[in-house]
Design an enzyme around this catalytic site. Structure first.
Site, PDB file in Angstrom:
ATOM      1  N   GLU A   1       9.492   7.377  -2.815  1.00  0.00           N
ATOM      2  CA  GLU A   1      10.589   6.670  -2.181  1.00  0.00           C
ATOM      3  C   GLU A   1      11.936   7.162  -2.799  1.00  0.00           C
ATOM      4  OE1 GLU A   1       9.944   2.447  -2.237  1.00  0.00           O
ATOM      5  OE2 GLU A   1      11.801   2.186  -1.338  1.00  0.00           O
TER       6      GLU A   1
ATOM      7  N   ASN B   1       8.340  -0.963   7.303  1.00  0.00           N
ATOM      8  CA  ASN B   1       7.657  -1.177   6.107  1.00  0.00           C
ATOM      9  C   ASN B   1       7.808  -2.575   5.607  1.00  0.00           C
ATOM     10  OD1 ASN B   1       6.833  -0.342   3.254  1.00  0.00           O
ATOM     11  ND2 ASN B   1       8.905  -1.222   2.896  1.00  0.00           N
ATOM     12  N   GLU B   2       6.954  -3.364   5.300  1.00  0.00           N
ATOM     13  CA  GLU B   2       7.070  -4.563   5.182  1.00  0.00           C
ATOM     14  C   GLU B   2       7.845  -5.364   5.900  1.00  0.00           C
ATOM     15  OE1 GLU B   2       7.459  -4.937   0.655  1.00  0.00           O
ATOM     16  OE2 GLU B   2       5.490  -4.049   0.094  1.00  0.00           O
TER      17      GLU B   2
ATOM     18  N   TYR C   1      -0.085  -4.377  -5.170  1.00  0.00           N
ATOM     19  CA  TYR C   1       0.227  -4.045  -6.610  1.00  0.00           C
ATOM     20  C   TYR C   1      -0.445  -5.035  -7.446  1.00  0.00           C
ATOM     21  CZ  TYR C   1       3.998  -1.106  -4.730  1.00  0.00           C
ATOM     22  OH  TYR C   1       4.665  -0.045  -3.939  1.00  0.00           O
TER      23      TYR C   1
ATOM     24  N   GLU D   1       0.703   1.401  -0.221  1.00  0.00           N
ATOM     25  CA  GLU D   1       1.182   1.146  -1.253  1.00  0.00           C
ATOM     26  C   GLU D   1       0.282   0.516  -2.408  1.00  0.00           C
ATOM     27  OE1 GLU D   1       5.192  -0.300  -1.698  1.00  0.00           O
ATOM     28  OE2 GLU D   1       5.724   0.554   0.217  1.00  0.00           O
TER      29      GLU D   1
ATOM     30  N   GLN E   1       4.215   5.154  -7.266  1.00  0.00           N
ATOM     31  CA  GLN E   1       4.604   6.149  -6.338  1.00  0.00           C
ATOM     32  C   GLN E   1       4.362   7.604  -7.294  1.00  0.00           C
ATOM     33  OE1 GLN E   1       8.511   5.647  -5.214  1.00  0.00           O
ATOM     34  NE2 GLN E   1       8.332   3.427  -4.479  1.00  0.00           N
TER      35      GLN E   1
HETATM   36  O1  AHR Z   1       7.322   0.648  -4.117  1.00  0.00           O
HETATM   37  C1  AHR Z   1       8.219  -0.135  -4.334  1.00  0.00           C
HETATM   38  C2  AHR Z   1       8.464  -1.131  -3.385  1.00  0.00           C
HETATM   39  O2  AHR Z   1       7.455  -2.028  -3.391  1.00  0.00           O
HETATM   40  C3  AHR Z   1       8.609  -0.619  -1.889  1.00  0.00           C
HETATM   41  O3  AHR Z   1       9.777  -0.057  -1.678  1.00  0.00           O
HETATM   42  C4  AHR Z   1       8.067  -1.683  -1.061  1.00  0.00           C
HETATM   43  O4  AHR Z   1       7.663  -1.469   0.203  1.00  0.00           O
HETATM   44  C5  AHR Z   1       7.215  -2.520  -2.082  1.00  0.00           C
HETATM   45  O5  AHR Z   1       7.673  -3.824  -1.964  1.00  0.00           O
END
Ligand code: AHR
Length: 542
Positions: free
Chosen positions: A51, A210-211, A287, A340, A389
């Site tokens: 990103e 995205n999201e 995450y 992600e 990432q």
């Molecule tokens: O990876 C960082 C961020 O985490 C991304 O931009 C987003 O999609 C997620 O919230």
């Protein structure tokens, strides 16, 4: 009691943390059921995400053609070499949250004429005091032609994330046209040729936002299903069946957010269930966070175990969404795309300009092993996964600061697990005394061993990967191959005597795998898993 019943009851007890500890031998056991294939392990499970965030693109990937840092067409050579080694299968770009503020037209044409824009992340609190630079004010030097150059150099397939929040379906349509329309056919094909590629890029994977429940537009699932239809209906495909990926939930430890998946699928199928056919995959973000003070390198023993426990939550998130999807998509046409994932710490960053550039430790390598094993065990539900990432960012395989560069312990896990690609995941059952620990005042339990196995029929090879989370105890384990027999084997082990170990620019080889012959034969053998380790056994079958 039948063997399977015994296994499931003892596992259930162990999972509940009530297994009679004294009754369990100190040894662990692993059973691999050759006649219970789960699904194919697609190479795409080992994808990455890049990103325009912090030092990921500028300095991480892009150093510029005139840089003194060795590069291939502006792209950091040391990175390209390592990605060729690990055979990066697919890379997602340009975001993340950045994607829904990005106009792809800013990143084409002569670089000197491209506009400078405010980066989505520029106003993040951590960057208030950081010096200005391309991380805050996007110069658009790295756009579609440069990303495609990166893909061509590394062999990765491109996976684009389109802007749904602030551009239109027509803009999306025309980005597809810029990338995929035949040589010389359209004005945008001619623009692409002027930008360096007469031939189409043939981009297959297209993320639709995205999201979209958050930075991607704050849509409700129903609203987003309308957007998804608007963006994906009658997009010119130029002879390819484009793989559209719907924006999925952001799961957390507390909540898998199945409500989003269900609402989106209901919205999409409301008038015409056939519309689900337009969707190749549903994205899923998880995450696993951090622990304690949020440091990636300074944590205590409970923080070590808790982090691994949090990584393991992925194992329950995937089936929850799969079940919800199956309520509407009953033949499971749509697969999950975990685009992600990773451990997201709070510090320390390698440079104040590089938001989220935490140095990963051995603990993050175990998070990676746990997660990739989880993907293998759910292979039939997944189409692609992308670690967040690639470089200088959240769960990063590489760190780079100007002319300095290192691989991180995470890189080595991807390198080891490459051997699973293309194989068939097999039912894998592990049992070992569980670990009890206290974190933030609560008593908790973590399993004692976990892993996955894949069969490579043509090569008559079995690949087994195992994580031993115990910080200081090895685990001698009986391994049973049900329906196969081992002839010989090799082991690769990633560990360190210090659970905080990491690679730095000065000492890039601190965490590095070692290889050794594995004395394995027959359908039963033992292996001793080192403490705090990720192990790969490559077994030649008789
Ligand atoms: O990876 C960082 C961020 O985490 C991304 O931009 C987003 O999609 C997620 O919230």
């Amino acid at each position: 009691m039948k063997r399977r019943e015994f296994l499931s009851s003892s596992l259930a007890l162990a999972a509940a943390g009530v297994a009679p500890r004294n009754a369990q031998a100190a040894e662990g056991s692993i059973e691999i059921l050759m006649d219970e294939p789960v699904g194919r392990i697609a190479p795409e499970f080992h994808g990455q995400f890049t990103e325009h965030l912090g030092g990921c693109i500028y300095d991480g990937i892009w150093v510029g053609e005139n840089s003194k840092i060795p590069n291939e067409g502006g792209i950091r050579k040391a990175l390209v070499d390592r990605l060729r080694q690990v055979e990066l299968p697919v890379d997602r770009w340009p975001g993340g949250c950045f994607a829904d503020s990005y106009n792809w037209r800013d990143g084409i044409g002569p670089q000197a004429e491209r506009p400078v824009r405010t980066n989505f992340w520029a106003n993040t609190r951590e960057l208030w005091k950081a010096p200005d630079g391309p991380q805050k004010y996007e110069p658009n030097t790295f756009g579609t032609p440069e990303f495609m150059r990166f893909c061509q150099l590394t062999g990765a397939k491109p996976y684009f994330a389109a802007n749904v929040r602030s551009l239109t379906p027509l803009d999306f349509y025309q980005w597809v046209e810029y990338c995929n329309s035949p040589a010389g056919s359209t004005t945008l094909a001619k623009q692409r040729a002027a930008d360096g590629s007469r031939e189409p890029y043939n981009v297959l994977y297209w993320g639709v936002g995205n999201e979209s429940w958050g930075c991607g537009g704050n849509f409700t699932p129903q609203e987003y299903s309308t957007e998804f239809r608007r963006f994906t209906t009658w997009v010119a495909n130029f002879g390819m069946r484009l793989h559209f990926i719907g924006s999925g939930p952001g799961a957390s430890i507390e909540d898998a957010r199945v409500d989003w998946t269900r609402g989106f699928f209901e919205g999409l199928a409301a008038n015409d269930k056939g519309l689900l056919r337009w969707m190749y995959g549903l994205s899923l973000h998880y995450y696993c966070g951090t622990t304690g003070n949020g440091s990636s390198i300074d944590f205590d023993l409970p923080g070590w175990y808790q982090m691994l426990w949090q990584a393991n939550v992925m194992d329950s998130i995937i089936p929850k969404h799969w079940l919800a999807m199956g309520e509407i998509d009953t033949d499971h046409h749509v697969k999950l795309v975990v685009d992600e994932w990773g451990a997201w710490h709070k510090g320390p960053s390698i440079d104040p300009r590089y938001l989220f550039s935490y140095p990963p430790s051995l603990r993050d390598a175990l998070v990676t092993g746990i997660t990739l094993d989880t993907f293998n065990r759910h292979a039939e539900k997944l189409a692609m996964c992308n670690a967040a990432q690639l470089i200088n960012n959240i769960h990063t395989s590489f760190l780079a600061l100007e002319d300095r560069f290192t691989v991180t312990p995470i890189f080595w896990v991807f390198d080891m697990y490459k051997a699973h690609r293309g194989g068939h995941s097999l039912r894998f059952v592990a049992d070992a005394p569980s670990i009890s620990y206290t974190y933030e005042g609560k008593n908790r339990t973590l399993w004692g061993l976990a892993g996955s196995a894949s069969l490579h029929q043509k090569e008559k090879k079995l690949v087994v990967t195992v994580v031993n989370p115990r910080a200081s105890e090895e685990r001698t384990t009986g391994i049973v191959l049900r329906g196969a027999s081992a002839r010989s084997g090799r082991a690769t082990v990633l560990t360190n005597t210090d659970i905080h170990a990491r690679n730095t620019f000065e000492r890039p080889d601190t965490v590095h795998p070692t290889e050794e012959p594995a004395n394995v034969s027959g359908s039963r053998f033992t292996w001793t898993f080192k403490p705090a380790s990720v192990t790969k056994l490559e077994i030649d079958l008789a």
